[in-house]
Motif scaffolding. Structure first.
Motif, PDB file in Angstrom:
ATOM      1  N   GLU A  63     -14.992  27.653  38.206  1.00 53.04           N
ATOM      2  CA  GLU A  63     -15.888  26.821  37.651  1.00 53.04           C
ATOM      3  C   GLU A  63     -17.096  27.712  37.835  1.00 53.04           C
ATOM      4  OE1 GLU A  63     -18.585  23.210  39.709  1.00 53.04           O
ATOM      5  OE2 GLU A  63     -16.275  23.095  39.665  1.00 53.04           O
ATOM      6  N   LEU A  64     -17.521  28.540  38.700  1.00 54.68           N
ATOM      7  CA  LEU A  64     -18.582  29.556  38.755  1.00 54.68           C
ATOM      8  C   LEU A  64     -18.413  30.453  37.604  1.00 54.68           C
ATOM      9  CD1 LEU A  64     -21.172  30.599  40.188  1.00 54.68           C
ATOM     10  CD2 LEU A  64     -19.690  31.850  41.354  1.00 54.68           C
ATOM     11  N   LEU A  65     -17.361  30.822  37.280  1.00 52.15           N
ATOM     12  CA  LEU A  65     -16.933  31.822  36.504  1.00 52.15           C
ATOM     13  C   LEU A  65     -17.267  31.175  35.049  1.00 52.15           C
ATOM     14  CD1 LEU A  65     -16.104  34.688  35.150  1.00 52.15           C
ATOM     15  CD2 LEU A  65     -13.924  34.062  35.021  1.00 52.15           C
ATOM     16  N   SER A  66     -16.792  30.154  34.699  1.00 50.40           N
ATOM     17  CA  SER A  66     -17.247  29.322  33.353  1.00 50.40           C
ATOM     18  C   SER A  66     -18.669  29.139  33.204  1.00 50.40           C
ATOM     19  CB  SER A  66     -16.374  28.087  33.530  1.00 50.40           C
ATOM     20  OG  SER A  66     -14.911  28.035  33.405  1.00 50.40           O
ATOM     21  N   LYS A  67     -19.358  28.692  34.315  1.00 50.50           N
ATOM     22  CA  LYS A  67     -20.888  28.972  34.119  1.00 50.50           C
ATOM     23  C   LYS A  67     -21.533  30.046  33.685  1.00 50.50           C
ATOM     24  CE  LYS A  67     -21.650  25.139  37.420  1.00 50.50           C
ATOM     25  NZ  LYS A  67     -22.129  24.625  38.471  1.00 50.50           N
ATOM     26  N   LYS A  68     -20.959  31.415  34.399  1.00 51.98           N
ATOM     27  CA  LYS A  68     -21.621  32.561  33.941  1.00 51.98           C
ATOM     28  C   LYS A  68     -21.244  32.938  32.782  1.00 51.98           C
ATOM     29  CE  LYS A  68     -21.856  36.096  36.834  1.00 51.98           C
ATOM     30  NZ  LYS A  68     -23.537  35.913  37.016  1.00 51.98           N
ATOM     31  N   LEU A  69     -19.845  32.584  32.113  1.00 49.31           N
ATOM     32  CA  LEU A  69     -19.631  33.125  30.836  1.00 49.31           C
ATOM     33  C   LEU A  69     -20.530  32.087  29.839  1.00 49.31           C
ATOM     34  CD1 LEU A  69     -15.558  33.144  31.168  1.00 49.31           C
ATOM     35  CD2 LEU A  69     -17.352  35.230  30.885  1.00 49.31           C
ATOM     36  N   ASP A  70     -20.604  30.954  29.982  1.00 51.19           N
ATOM     37  CA  ASP A  70     -21.477  29.959  29.369  1.00 51.19           C
ATOM     38  C   ASP A  70     -23.000  30.647  29.098  1.00 51.19           C
ATOM     39  OD1 ASP A  70     -19.432  28.304  28.764  1.00 51.19           O
ATOM     40  OD2 ASP A  70     -20.234  26.859  30.163  1.00 51.19           O
ATOM     41  N   GLU A  71     -23.517  31.139  30.200  1.00 52.93           N
ATOM     42  CA  GLU A  71     -24.870  31.700  30.180  1.00 52.93           C
ATOM     43  C   GLU A  71     -24.847  33.039  29.689  1.00 52.93           C
ATOM     44  OE1 GLU A  71     -25.688  31.248  34.439  1.00 52.93           O
ATOM     45  OE2 GLU A  71     -25.768  29.195  34.553  1.00 52.93           O
ATOM     46  N   SER A  72     -23.699  33.935  29.576  1.00 47.78           N
ATOM     47  CA  SER A  72     -23.860  35.061  29.140  1.00 47.78           C
ATOM     48  C   SER A  72     -24.266  35.306  27.676  1.00 47.78           C
ATOM     49  CB  SER A  72     -22.435  35.886  29.158  1.00 47.78           C
ATOM     50  OG  SER A  72     -22.655  37.182  28.782  1.00 47.78           O
ATOM     51  N   THR A  73     -25.240  36.187  27.528  1.00 51.33           N
ATOM     52  CA  THR A  73     -25.606  36.554  26.127  1.00 51.33           C
ATOM     53  C   THR A  73     -25.244  37.943  25.758  1.00 51.33           C
ATOM     54  OG1 THR A  73     -27.659  37.460  27.130  1.00 51.33           O
ATOM     55  CG2 THR A  73     -27.970  35.235  26.430  1.00 51.33           C
ATOM     56  N   SER A  74     -24.138  38.424  26.415  1.00 51.83           N
ATOM     57  CA  SER A  74     -23.736  39.685  26.016  1.00 51.83           C
ATOM     58  C   SER A  74     -22.592  39.704  25.122  1.00 51.83           C
ATOM     59  CB  SER A  74     -23.001  40.418  27.267  1.00 51.83           C
ATOM     60  OG  SER A  74     -24.065  40.436  28.263  1.00 51.83           O
ATOM     61  N   LYS A  75     -22.459  40.456  24.175  1.00 54.60           N
ATOM     62  CA  LYS A  75     -21.438  40.756  23.107  1.00 54.60           C
ATOM     63  C   LYS A  75     -19.958  40.673  23.658  1.00 54.60           C
ATOM     64  CE  LYS A  75     -19.819  43.006  18.879  1.00 54.60           C
ATOM     65  NZ  LYS A  75     -19.659  43.892  17.935  1.00 54.60           N
ATOM     66  N   PHE A  76     -19.860  41.478  24.717  1.00 57.70           N
ATOM     67  CA  PHE A  76     -18.631  41.479  25.456  1.00 57.70           C
ATOM     68  C   PHE A  76     -18.804  41.024  27.000  1.00 57.70           C
ATOM     69  CE2 PHE A  76     -18.373  44.568  22.151  1.00 57.70           C
ATOM     70  CZ  PHE A  76     -17.087  44.021  21.208  1.00 57.70           C
ATOM     71  N   VAL A  77     -17.907  40.514  27.648  1.00 58.60           N
ATOM     72  CA  VAL A  77     -17.814  40.090  28.840  1.00 58.60           C
ATOM     73  C   VAL A  77     -16.547  40.501  29.717  1.00 58.60           C
ATOM     74  CG1 VAL A  77     -18.127  38.545  30.972  1.00 58.60           C
ATOM     75  CG2 VAL A  77     -19.215  38.326  28.885  1.00 58.60           C
ATOM     76  N   ILE A  78     -16.329  41.641  30.461  1.00 59.21           N
ATOM     77  CA  ILE A  78     -15.195  41.926  31.080  1.00 59.21           C
ATOM     78  C   ILE A  78     -15.065  41.327  32.442  1.00 59.21           C
ATOM     79  CG2 ILE A  78     -13.862  44.050  32.047  1.00 59.21           C
ATOM     80  CD1 ILE A  78     -15.432  45.761  29.872  1.00 59.21           C
ATOM     81  N   VAL A  79     -14.045  40.799  32.629  1.00 62.30           N
ATOM     82  CA  VAL A  79     -14.008  40.224  34.023  1.00 62.30           C
ATOM     83  C   VAL A  79     -12.797  41.059  34.771  1.00 62.30           C
ATOM     84  CG1 VAL A  79     -13.415  38.003  35.253  1.00 62.30           C
ATOM     85  CG2 VAL A  79     -14.568  37.860  33.026  1.00 62.30           C
ATOM     86  N   GLU A  80     -13.002  41.576  35.719  1.00 65.94           N
ATOM     87  CA  GLU A  80     -11.761  42.529  36.613  1.00 65.94           C
ATOM     88  C   GLU A  80     -11.664  41.932  37.740  1.00 65.94           C
ATOM     89  OE1 GLU A  80     -11.074  45.084  39.439  1.00 65.94           O
ATOM     90  OE2 GLU A  80     -13.340  44.527  39.159  1.00 65.94           O
TER      91      GLU A  80
END
Length: 180
Positions: A63-80
């Motif tokens: 749930e937290l990651l989904s919120k962070k992804l929704d808020e991201s303005t970056s072209k790419f997001v790497i989740v490691e």
């Protein structure tokens, strides 16, 4: 809308090193280290007493990651991290794989207990991360045998997935001979 790539695998396959290098090469990229995110947001439920690993609230982390992804303005997001493949909403999943004979020395170098070494070697030989990822993400999952690749080659392969939609299909890496 960001392009989201999850990089996962058993401990000591090179997830962090690869993710950091890839994020430094991509323009407009955000790197999320899932273990840090879980710890800094108090999502550790406790520790498994026998195996001594942190137990993470996967639903809350998702749930937290989904919120962070929704808020991201970056072209790419790497989740490691080794839990990423259990989470939602990737565009691509990359499972890094290493031959168990090589993995054994890496785990040993990090002072893993004999039980943890054996558990991780079995998980790698049985492709546990790949199977779990495939159950959730099907054709979004790629796996790369990084055993004999240098960091630049691994990053290049992931860029092919991310930028050229190239596939590194599940099921072509077989470490079952580890058991024989």
């Amino acid at each position: 809308m960001s392009s989201v790539i999850f990089i996962s695998g058993t401990p000591c396959v090179g997830k962090t090193t690869v993710a950091e290098k890839l994020s430094s090469k991509l323009d407009d990229c955000e790197l999320i280290k899932i273990n840090d995110l879980a710890i800094s947001n108090n999502l550790v439920l406790g520790e498994e007493p026998e195996k001594r690993y942190k137990v993470i609230d996967i639903d809350a982390l998702d749930e937290l990651l989904s919120k962070k992804l929704d808020e991201s303005t970056s072209k790419f997001v790497i989740v490691e991290g080794h839990l990423t493949h259990l989470l939602s909403n990737p565009d691509f999943v990359v499972i890094l794989r290493v031959n168990p004979s090589v993995l054994k020395s890496r785990l040993s170098d990090r002072n893993y207990s004999d039980n943890k070494i054996q558990e991780n070697l079995e998980a790698e030989a049985l492709a546990v991360c790949t199977c779990e990822a495939y159950e959730l993400h099907e054709d979004k999952v790629n796996e790369i045998d990084v055993t004999s690749l240098d960091i630049d080659s691994i990053v290049s392969d992931i860029e092919k997935i991310l930028l050229n939609n190239e596939k590194f299909p599940v099921g072509e890496i077989d470490f079952m001979d580890y058991f024989l």
